[in-house]
Design a protein around this motif. Sequence first.
Motif, PDB file in Angstrom:
ATOM      1  N   LEU A 110       0.819  -1.212   0.000  1.00  0.00           N
ATOM      2  CA  LEU A 110       0.000   0.000   0.000  1.00  0.00           C
ATOM      3  C   LEU A 110       0.850   1.258   0.000  1.00  0.00           C
ATOM      4  N   THR A 111       1.855   1.296   0.827  1.00  0.00           N
ATOM      5  CA  THR A 111       2.641   2.519   0.981  1.00  0.00           C
ATOM      6  C   THR A 111       4.006   2.448   0.313  1.00  0.00           C
ATOM      7  N   GLY A 112       4.493   1.235   0.038  1.00  0.00           N
ATOM      8  CA  GLY A 112       5.830   1.101  -0.511  1.00  0.00           C
ATOM      9  C   GLY A 112       6.921   1.193   0.524  1.00  0.00           C
ATOM     10  N   ASN A 113       6.584   1.400   1.791  1.00  0.00           N
ATOM     11  CA  ASN A 113       7.576   1.485   2.853  1.00  0.00           C
ATOM     12  C   ASN A 113       7.954   0.092   3.354  1.00  0.00           C
ATOM     13  N   GLN A 114       9.044   0.040   4.103  1.00  0.00           N
ATOM     14  CA  GLN A 114       9.489  -1.220   4.690  1.00  0.00           C
ATOM     15  C   GLN A 114       8.723  -1.483   5.982  1.00  0.00           C
ATOM     16  N   THR A 115       8.258  -2.698   6.144  1.00  0.00           N
ATOM     17  CA  THR A 115       7.525  -3.079   7.340  1.00  0.00           C
ATOM     18  C   THR A 115       8.040  -4.423   7.839  1.00  0.00           C
ATOM     19  N   GLY A 116       7.847  -4.696   9.125  1.00  0.00           N
ATOM     20  CA  GLY A 116       8.334  -5.928   9.725  1.00  0.00           C
ATOM     21  C   GLY A 116       7.574  -7.152   9.252  1.00  0.00           C
ATOM     22  N   ALA A 117       8.188  -8.320   9.459  1.00  0.00           N
ATOM     23  CA  ALA A 117       7.579  -9.570   8.995  1.00  0.00           C
ATOM     24  C   ALA A 117       6.250  -9.831   9.703  1.00  0.00           C
ATOM     25  N   THR A 118       6.213  -9.615  11.014  1.00  0.00           N
ATOM     26  CA  THR A 118       4.971  -9.853  11.761  1.00  0.00           C
ATOM     27  C   THR A 118       3.889  -8.865  11.360  1.00  0.00           C
ATOM     28  N   ALA A 119       4.257  -7.603  11.205  1.00  0.00           N
ATOM     29  CA  ALA A 119       3.285  -6.594  10.794  1.00  0.00           C
ATOM     30  C   ALA A 119       2.759  -6.885   9.397  1.00  0.00           C
ATOM     31  N   PHE A 120       3.639  -7.312   8.501  1.00  0.00           N
ATOM     32  CA  PHE A 120       3.211  -7.645   7.137  1.00  0.00           C
ATOM     33  C   PHE A 120       2.253  -8.827   7.136  1.00  0.00           C
ATOM     34  N   PHE A 121       2.545  -9.833   7.964  1.00  0.00           N
ATOM     35  CA  PHE A 121       1.674 -11.005   8.030  1.00  0.00           C
ATOM     36  C   PHE A 121       0.290 -10.630   8.560  1.00  0.00           C
ATOM     37  N   LEU A 122       0.255  -9.858   9.641  1.00  0.00           N
ATOM     38  CA  LEU A 122      -1.032  -9.455  10.208  1.00  0.00           C
ATOM     39  C   LEU A 122      -1.797  -8.562   9.239  1.00  0.00           C
ATOM     40  N   TRP A 123      -1.067  -7.703   8.509  1.00  0.00           N
ATOM     41  CA  TRP A 123      -1.737  -6.857   7.521  1.00  0.00           C
ATOM     42  C   TRP A 123      -2.363  -7.695   6.413  1.00  0.00           C
ATOM     43  N   MET A 124      -1.649  -8.696   5.925  1.00  0.00           N
ATOM     44  CA  MET A 124      -2.184  -9.552   4.869  1.00  0.00           C
ATOM     45  C   MET A 124      -3.418 -10.315   5.345  1.00  0.00           C
ATOM     46  N   VAL A 125      -3.355 -10.846   6.565  1.00  0.00           N
ATOM     47  CA  VAL A 125      -4.501 -11.588   7.096  1.00  0.00           C
ATOM     48  C   VAL A 125      -5.704 -10.663   7.276  1.00  0.00           C
ATOM     49  N   SER A 126      -5.474  -9.470   7.828  1.00  0.00           N
ATOM     50  CA  SER A 126      -6.581  -8.534   8.035  1.00  0.00           C
ATOM     51  C   SER A 126      -7.180  -8.081   6.706  1.00  0.00           C
ATOM     52  N   LEU A 127      -6.340  -7.904   5.677  1.00  0.00           N
ATOM     53  CA  LEU A 127      -6.865  -7.519   4.369  1.00  0.00           C
ATOM     54  C   LEU A 127      -7.703  -8.632   3.754  1.00  0.00           C
ATOM     55  N   LEU A 128      -7.246  -9.878   3.891  1.00  0.00           N
ATOM     56  CA  LEU A 128      -8.020 -11.005   3.356  1.00  0.00           C
ATOM     57  C   LEU A 128      -9.345 -11.155   4.091  1.00  0.00           C
ATOM     58  N   VAL A 129      -9.324 -10.967   5.412  1.00  0.00           N
ATOM     59  CA  VAL A 129     -10.582 -11.011   6.178  1.00  0.00           C
ATOM     60  C   VAL A 129     -11.502  -9.868   5.750  1.00  0.00           C
ATOM     61  N   PHE A 130     -10.919  -8.695   5.532  1.00  0.00           N
ATOM     62  CA  PHE A 130     -11.695  -7.531   5.097  1.00  0.00           C
ATOM     63  C   PHE A 130     -12.381  -7.808   3.763  1.00  0.00           C
ATOM     64  N   MET A 178      -8.312 -10.739  16.066  1.00  0.00           N
ATOM     65  CA  MET A 178      -8.160  -9.718  15.034  1.00  0.00           C
ATOM     66  C   MET A 178      -9.306  -9.785  14.021  1.00  0.00           C
ATOM     67  N   ALA A 179      -9.733 -10.996  13.682  1.00  0.00           N
ATOM     68  CA  ALA A 179     -10.867 -11.136  12.771  1.00  0.00           C
ATOM     69  C   ALA A 179     -12.133 -10.533  13.363  1.00  0.00           C
ATOM     70  N   ASP A 180     -12.309 -10.669  14.681  1.00  0.00           N
ATOM     71  CA  ASP A 180     -13.469 -10.047  15.336  1.00  0.00           C
ATOM     72  C   ASP A 180     -13.399  -8.529  15.253  1.00  0.00           C
ATOM     73  N   HIS A 181     -12.209  -7.959  15.407  1.00  0.00           N
ATOM     74  CA  HIS A 181     -12.058  -6.509  15.291  1.00  0.00           C
ATOM     75  C   HIS A 181     -12.392  -6.037  13.884  1.00  0.00           C
ATOM     76  N   VAL A 182     -11.945  -6.780  12.876  1.00  0.00           N
ATOM     77  CA  VAL A 182     -12.244  -6.409  11.489  1.00  0.00           C
ATOM     78  C   VAL A 182     -13.743  -6.510  11.226  1.00  0.00           C
TER      79      VAL A 182
END
Length: 263
Positions: A117-137, A236-240
Amino acid sequence: MDVFNYDPAAVLSLLLTIMRVSIVMFMLPVFSTNNIPIPVKAAITIVFSLGVWPHLALSGAAMPAHPFDVALMLLGEVVLGLVLGMAVNFLFMGIQAGGELLGFQMGFTMINFADPLTGNQTGATAFFLWMVSLLVFLALDGHLYMLKGFAASFALVPPGGLFIGENLLWQVLHLAAQVFVLALKIAAPVMVALFMVEVALALVARTSPQIHIMEFGFPIKIGVGFFFVGLLLVVMADHVEQFISGMDALFTNLLRGMSPLYQ
């Protein structure tokens, strides 16, 4: 529209509709990612504009004659897209912030990925959680709720009629504050578990100095971290899901805060 019976009002109405679609919709998450090629975005813009134009057309009379007024209208559309996109991005920003905290505690700060989304560098855990939250979204039709809120902007915010008042600013500040709250909700359970692991390793190092705690503790922290991250996915899925269920009210309040009809 009959091309042999030229109607200037209809052409201007279509141009205003394309202007709003091209600027606002592609500032929303999912649609604004850099992974989508520009020709594909242009094609989606034209098809979507032609699809909504007969039902949600903006009046051609709203098109200003002076170029300066046209620039102000474009600026208003940009602000409208930024506010709507930022409201949804706060969810993913909060999850990413929580993932960064987890990555720091688990020792993954040296492993980075490029955020699509931003092109910036992000951590492995943050990237994983972002991907999961996007798929749930996407699985819960969150993108359709975004398009529904975007369609409501045609009725509530006329072109060139954007209003930025105190109510809108307080809503944006409240959403920004929720980023930190969500990050703590995501990261706190795992951080507590890793803190208990640190305490246990400290007791082991105190009672058995011959054990190499750095070599012994690092894989334990990673294993415990991954175990609790797996449990965290359900939370996290409940929050989404809660965010998507309230997206209609969120977009309605934001659009009313930007609409001159509710001031």
